[in-house]
Design a protein around this motif. Structure first.
Motif, PDB file in Angstrom:
ATOM      1  N   THR A 172       0.832  -1.197   0.000  1.00 57.59           N
ATOM      2  CA  THR A 172       0.000   0.000   0.000  1.00 57.59           C
ATOM      3  C   THR A 172       0.867   1.248   0.000  1.00 57.59           C
ATOM      4  O   THR A 172       1.537   1.538   0.997  1.00 57.59           O
ATOM      5  CB  THR A 172      -0.931   0.014   1.230  1.00 57.59           C
ATOM      6  N   PRO A 173       0.896   2.025  -1.097  1.00 54.12           N
ATOM      7  CA  PRO A 173       1.767   3.208  -1.153  1.00 54.12           C
ATOM      8  C   PRO A 173       1.343   4.271  -0.148  1.00 54.12           C
ATOM      9  O   PRO A 173       0.154   4.459   0.117  1.00 54.12           O
ATOM     10  CB  PRO A 173       1.576   3.714  -2.590  1.00 54.12           C
ATOM     11  N   GLY A 174       2.355   4.958   0.440  1.00 51.60           N
ATOM     12  CA  GLY A 174       2.010   6.056   1.335  1.00 51.60           C
ATOM     13  C   GLY A 174       3.089   6.484   2.302  1.00 51.60           C
ATOM     14  O   GLY A 174       2.949   7.499   2.966  1.00 51.60           O
ATOM     15  N   SER A 175       4.195   5.741   2.403  1.00 51.06           N
ATOM     16  CA  SER A 175       5.225   6.059   3.396  1.00 51.06           C
ATOM     17  C   SER A 175       6.289   6.994   2.836  1.00 51.06           C
ATOM     18  O   SER A 175       6.649   6.931   1.652  1.00 51.06           O
ATOM     19  CB  SER A 175       5.903   4.781   3.909  1.00 51.06           C
ATOM     20  N   ALA A 176       6.815   7.838   3.720  1.00 49.82           N
ATOM     21  CA  ALA A 176       7.948   8.697   3.383  1.00 49.82           C
ATOM     22  C   ALA A 176       9.266   8.066   3.807  1.00 49.82           C
ATOM     23  O   ALA A 176      10.333   8.589   3.503  1.00 49.82           O
ATOM     24  CB  ALA A 176       7.786  10.066   4.050  1.00 49.82           C
ATOM     25  N   ALA A 177       9.199   6.952   4.517  1.00 54.47           N
ATOM     26  CA  ALA A 177      10.393   6.210   4.933  1.00 54.47           C
ATOM     27  C   ALA A 177      10.009   4.744   5.058  1.00 54.47           C
ATOM     28  O   ALA A 177       8.852   4.411   5.318  1.00 54.47           O
ATOM     29  CB  ALA A 177      10.929   6.736   6.265  1.00 54.47           C
ATOM     30  N   ALA A 178      10.972   3.873   4.867  1.00 53.81           N
ATOM     31  CA  ALA A 178      10.691   2.439   4.897  1.00 53.81           C
ATOM     32  C   ALA A 178      10.538   1.922   6.321  1.00 53.81           C
ATOM     33  O   ALA A 178      11.215   2.396   7.235  1.00 53.81           O
ATOM     34  CB  ALA A 178      11.808   1.670   4.202  1.00 53.81           C
ATOM     35  N   PRO A 179       9.649   0.942   6.533  1.00 51.26           N
ATOM     36  CA  PRO A 179       9.636   0.196   7.801  1.00 51.26           C
ATOM     37  C   PRO A 179      10.801  -0.787   7.776  1.00 51.26           C
ATOM     38  O   PRO A 179      10.680  -1.929   7.333  1.00 51.26           O
ATOM     39  CB  PRO A 179       8.275  -0.507   7.789  1.00 51.26           C
ATOM     40  N   THR A 180      11.956  -0.331   8.245  1.00 55.31           N
ATOM     41  CA  THR A 180      13.230  -0.959   7.875  1.00 55.31           C
ATOM     42  C   THR A 180      13.465  -2.342   8.471  1.00 55.31           C
ATOM     43  O   THR A 180      14.254  -3.113   7.917  1.00 55.31           O
ATOM     44  CB  THR A 180      14.406  -0.042   8.250  1.00 55.31           C
ATOM     45  N   ALA A 181      12.805  -2.695   9.569  1.00 49.31           N
ATOM     46  CA  ALA A 181      13.007  -4.042  10.117  1.00 49.31           C
ATOM     47  C   ALA A 181      12.598  -5.101   9.108  1.00 49.31           C
ATOM     48  O   ALA A 181      13.173  -6.188   9.064  1.00 49.31           O
ATOM     49  CB  ALA A 181      12.218  -4.214  11.412  1.00 49.31           C
ATOM     50  N   GLY A 182      11.615  -4.782   8.275  1.00 50.45           N
ATOM     51  CA  GLY A 182      11.133  -5.738   7.302  1.00 50.45           C
ATOM     52  C   GLY A 182      12.024  -5.899   6.089  1.00 50.45           C
ATOM     53  O   GLY A 182      11.815  -6.832   5.294  1.00 50.45           O
ATOM     54  N   LEU A 183      13.022  -5.018   5.922  1.00 54.35           N
ATOM     55  CA  LEU A 183      13.886  -5.101   4.751  1.00 54.35           C
ATOM     56  C   LEU A 183      14.713  -6.383   4.732  1.00 54.35           C
ATOM     57  O   LEU A 183      15.233  -6.772   3.689  1.00 54.35           O
ATOM     58  CB  LEU A 183      14.831  -3.893   4.702  1.00 54.35           C
ATOM     59  N   HIS A 184      14.845  -7.064   5.872  1.00 56.96           N
ATOM     60  CA  HIS A 184      15.685  -8.270   5.968  1.00 56.96           C
ATOM     61  C   HIS A 184      14.996  -9.527   5.456  1.00 56.96           C
ATOM     62  O   HIS A 184      15.653 -10.549   5.248  1.00 56.96           O
ATOM     63  CB  HIS A 184      16.102  -8.491   7.426  1.00 56.96           C
ATOM     64  N   PHE A 185      13.679  -9.473   5.285  1.00 57.43           N
ATOM     65  CA  PHE A 185      12.946 -10.674   4.885  1.00 57.43           C
ATOM     66  C   PHE A 185      13.019 -10.875   3.377  1.00 57.43           C
ATOM     67  O   PHE A 185      12.853  -9.935   2.596  1.00 57.43           O
ATOM     68  CB  PHE A 185      11.482 -10.571   5.308  1.00 57.43           C
ATOM     69  N   THR A 186      13.247 -12.124   2.971  1.00 53.73           N
ATOM     70  CA  THR A 186      13.116 -12.541   1.579  1.00 53.73           C
ATOM     71  C   THR A 186      11.812 -13.313   1.435  1.00 53.73           C
ATOM     72  O   THR A 186      11.232 -13.785   2.431  1.00 53.73           O
ATOM     73  CB  THR A 186      14.281 -13.440   1.158  1.00 53.73           C
TER      74      THR A 186
END
Length: 342
Positions: A172-186
């Motif tokens: 869902t588009p709308g963030s000005a910054a990433a929820p970075t903890a989730g960047l580690h998941f493949t």
């Protein structure tokens, strides 16, 4: 409680400037909140900690290319506009630079007039602007053409692939910054977690910059959080409640998922279908209702996120774990390594 109580010394070389080639190859510091012990693992090892019958809650917000470069009509001085919150009907809350060039009534233009805008008001408290955009077509498509990814200012290197600042489950588009903890998941790791009998649940919280703004007040209770928009649907609420009632553990993937859950949960930890704006500020002394474990990245000194994880554990334990992370040369912040609080 003082802002300085959450300070730690971080060498600049430990601030990650780029993502690792393999998302789940990042390091994982596991902190046992009961005894303060620390274990050094890799992120894909999270599969060993999550158990059948548990539920992981993710924030599926997608970062928009929210940084626009333009100028005032009739002027040539470059003006940067960062979109923060969609207020509806083309009206956005924004940060601008230089601020003195974006006073109320100023007309802006971007991309040779493909997108124009009017500064409608200036908030005297924080300097944020309410800007009305004028365009033909679909706004997000215009942003894809004109905007760039709003990387944090401590990342100096260019990001070659913008998708690396998105989670693999962003929707869902709308963030000005990433929820970075989730960047580690493949996707592969998510599939293995499902196959283990773990429920995956998704909320949406559009990340603004308020979460990351520095705390200026010495007394942390004087700090005012900015609001962020969240959504929890009925299916997600039902999944979480069934897991809790069945004795499973609830995992929050990131502080944004945590803040959404804590905003909605009742005293028994049950959640419900709900959407709205949250300005919840979690710091030591707060009683958590809805989560049992937390996955998060390493945060800036004296930030509200340091205060949140210090509330979930305790301040001394967190600062000790962070010192170990510094000693072991973990990578910090958005593209850095992760921490699991169990």
């Amino acid at each position: 409680m003082k802002k300085s109580d959450f300070y730690f010394d971080l060498p600049e070389r430990l601030i990650a400037q780029h993502p690792l080639e393999q998302r789940d190859a990042s390091r994982l510091l596991v902190l046992d909140r009961k005894d303060g012990s620390v274990t050094h693992r890799h992120f894909h090892d999270v599969l060993e900690y999550v158990q059948p019958g548990d539920c992981m809650v993710f924030n599926n917000s997608r970062v928009i290319p929210a940084r626009l470069m333009g100028h005032a009509v009739g002027r040539t001085t470059p003006i940067e506009v960062l979109l923060l919150h969609d207020r509806g009907n083309g009206l956005w809350e924004c940060l601008t630079r230089p601020g003195k060039k974006t006073r109320e009534g100023v007309e802006l233009t971007f991309g040779d007039g493909l997108l124009t805008a009017t500064v409608e008001s200036v908030d005297p408290a924080d300097g944020n602007r309410l800007i009305r955009f004028h365009y033909d077509g679909i706004f997000l498509e215009i942003l894809d053409n004109l905007g760039t990814m709003p990387l944090p200012p401590y990342i100096k290197e260019k990001l070659e692939d913008p998708e690396r600042y998105q989670t693999v489950y962003s929707k869902t588009p709308g963030s000005a910054a990433a929820p970075t903890a989730g960047l580690h998941f493949t996707q592969e790791l998510l599939d293995k977690i499902r196959q283990k009998g773990v429920q995956l649940a998704f909320v949406t919280l559009h990340v603004g910059l308020g979460t990351f703004r520095p705390v200026k007040e010495d007394e942390i209770t004087d700090h005012i959080m900015h609001s962020e928009f969240y959504v929890m649907d009925a299916e997600t609420a039902q999944t979480i409640n069934q897991v809790r009632d069945g004795g499973g553990k609830i995992w929050a993937v990131g502080t944004t998922a945590c803040r959404t859950m804590e905003t909605i949960a009742d005293e028994a930890g049950h959640v419900r279908e709900q959407s709205g704006w949250t300005d919840i500020f979690i710091y030591p002394g707060y009683h958590f209702k809805s989560i049992d474990h937390l996955i998060t990245n390493f945060h800036l000194p004296e930030s509200t996120l340091m205060m949140l994880i210090s509330a979930f554990s305790d301040r001394e334990t967190i600062l000790h774990a962070y010192q170990q992370a510094v000693n072991e040369e973990y990578r910090f912040f958005s593209f850095g390594d992760a921490m699991l609080l169990i």
